[in-house]
Design an enzyme around this catalytic site. Structure first.
Site, mmCIF file in Angstrom:
data_model
loop_
_atom_site.group_PDB
_atom_site.id
_atom_site.type_symbol
_atom_site.label_atom_id
_atom_site.label_comp_id
_atom_site.label_asym_id
_atom_site.label_seq_id
_atom_site.Cartn_x
_atom_site.Cartn_y
_atom_site.Cartn_z
ATOM 1 N N HIS A 16 10.044 7.490 1.457
ATOM 2 C CA HIS A 16 8.938 6.887 2.261
ATOM 3 C C HIS A 16 9.034 5.242 2.083
ATOM 4 O O HIS A 16 9.671 4.652 0.939
ATOM 5 C CB HIS A 16 7.573 7.432 1.894
ATOM 6 N N CYS A 35 7.014 -0.681 -3.686
ATOM 7 C CA CYS A 35 7.002 0.427 -2.789
ATOM 8 C C CYS A 35 6.975 0.023 -1.317
ATOM 9 O O CYS A 35 7.093 0.758 -0.463
ATOM 10 C CB CYS A 35 5.709 1.255 -3.288
ATOM 11 N N HIS A 41 12.213 4.304 -0.580
ATOM 12 C CA HIS A 41 12.660 5.012 -1.859
ATOM 13 C C HIS A 41 12.247 6.711 -1.696
ATOM 14 O O HIS A 41 11.669 6.944 -0.941
ATOM 15 C CB HIS A 41 12.043 4.234 -3.042
ATOM 16 N N HIS A 43 11.089 10.671 -3.624
ATOM 17 C CA HIS A 43 10.357 11.238 -4.592
ATOM 18 C C HIS A 43 10.563 12.713 -4.344
ATOM 19 O O HIS A 43 10.846 13.271 -3.401
ATOM 20 C CB HIS A 43 8.792 11.112 -4.299
ATOM 21 N N ASP A 81 11.340 18.168 3.817
ATOM 22 C CA ASP A 81 12.368 18.115 3.145
ATOM 23 C C ASP A 81 13.313 17.348 3.333
ATOM 24 O O ASP A 81 14.004 17.500 4.612
ATOM 25 C CB ASP A 81 12.936 19.480 2.629
ATOM 26 N N HIS A 82 14.092 16.299 2.594
ATOM 27 C CA HIS A 82 15.001 15.452 3.008
ATOM 28 C C HIS A 82 14.782 14.710 4.325
ATOM 29 O O HIS A 82 15.856 14.396 5.183
ATOM 30 C CB HIS A 82 16.615 16.271 2.942
ATOM 31 N N GLU A 125 3.404 13.198 -6.753
ATOM 32 C CA GLU A 125 4.468 12.222 -6.139
ATOM 33 C C GLU A 125 5.457 11.774 -7.191
ATOM 34 O O GLU A 125 6.522 11.709 -7.214
ATOM 35 C CB GLU A 125 3.782 10.912 -5.629
HETATM 36 NI NI NI Z 1 6.796 6.316 -3.509
#
Ligand code: NI
Length: 139
Positions: A16, A35, A41, A43, A81-82, A125
């Site tokens: 995200h 961010c 990046h 998580h 996911d992914h 997160e």
């Molecule tokens: Ni983040």
């Protein structure tokens, strides 16, 4: 009034970027810091789904965990996911914060609980970031 809850945990990995088109780039950078970096990046998210309900006296259970797992996998894990959360239609005009992700998961699951009712959504997160959301009950 005594009450039971069960919390199930589910994992997915997603990227995200914290950014809003409503604000100029320098303000985004100031609010979101790294961010806001353009490439985003990732998580390893963990979602906690808490269901509250009456105990079935025969089974000793408050909900059908297998069915709950199947629904959360299909509606949450398989969806995110992914993926890059910013590309999900639900986040087109919503910043992909943990707060907003927890709220979205609530809204997706509110009418999908096999028995009992959705009581809380948690989103882990990072090691230091844990978000919780309790929305309106099912109408
Ligand atoms: Ni983040």
């Amino acid at each position: 009034m005594p009450t039971h809850t069960i919390t199930r945990s589910y994992k997915f990995c997603a990227a995200h970027r914290l950014h809003t088109d409503q604000l100029p780039p320098d303000v985004n950078q100031k609010i979101f810091g790294k961010c806001n970096n353009a490439n985003g990046h990732g998580h390893n998210y963990t979602v906690h789904v808490t269901v509250q309900g009456e105990l079935n006296p025969e089974t000793g259970l408050i909900t059908d965990v297998d069915l709950l797992d199947r629904r959360v996998k299909e509606l949450i894990v398989d969806r995110f996911d992914h993926q890059h959360l910013n590309c999900d239609p639900a986040f087109e005009h919503v910043v992909t914060t943990g707060e907003n992700l927890a709220k979205l998961v609530w809204e997706i699951l509110i009418d999908q609980i096999p028995s009992g009712r959705l009581a809380k959504i948690g989103v882990v997160e990072t090691r230091d970031n844990f978000f919780e959301y309790i929305g309106n009950p099912q109408p």
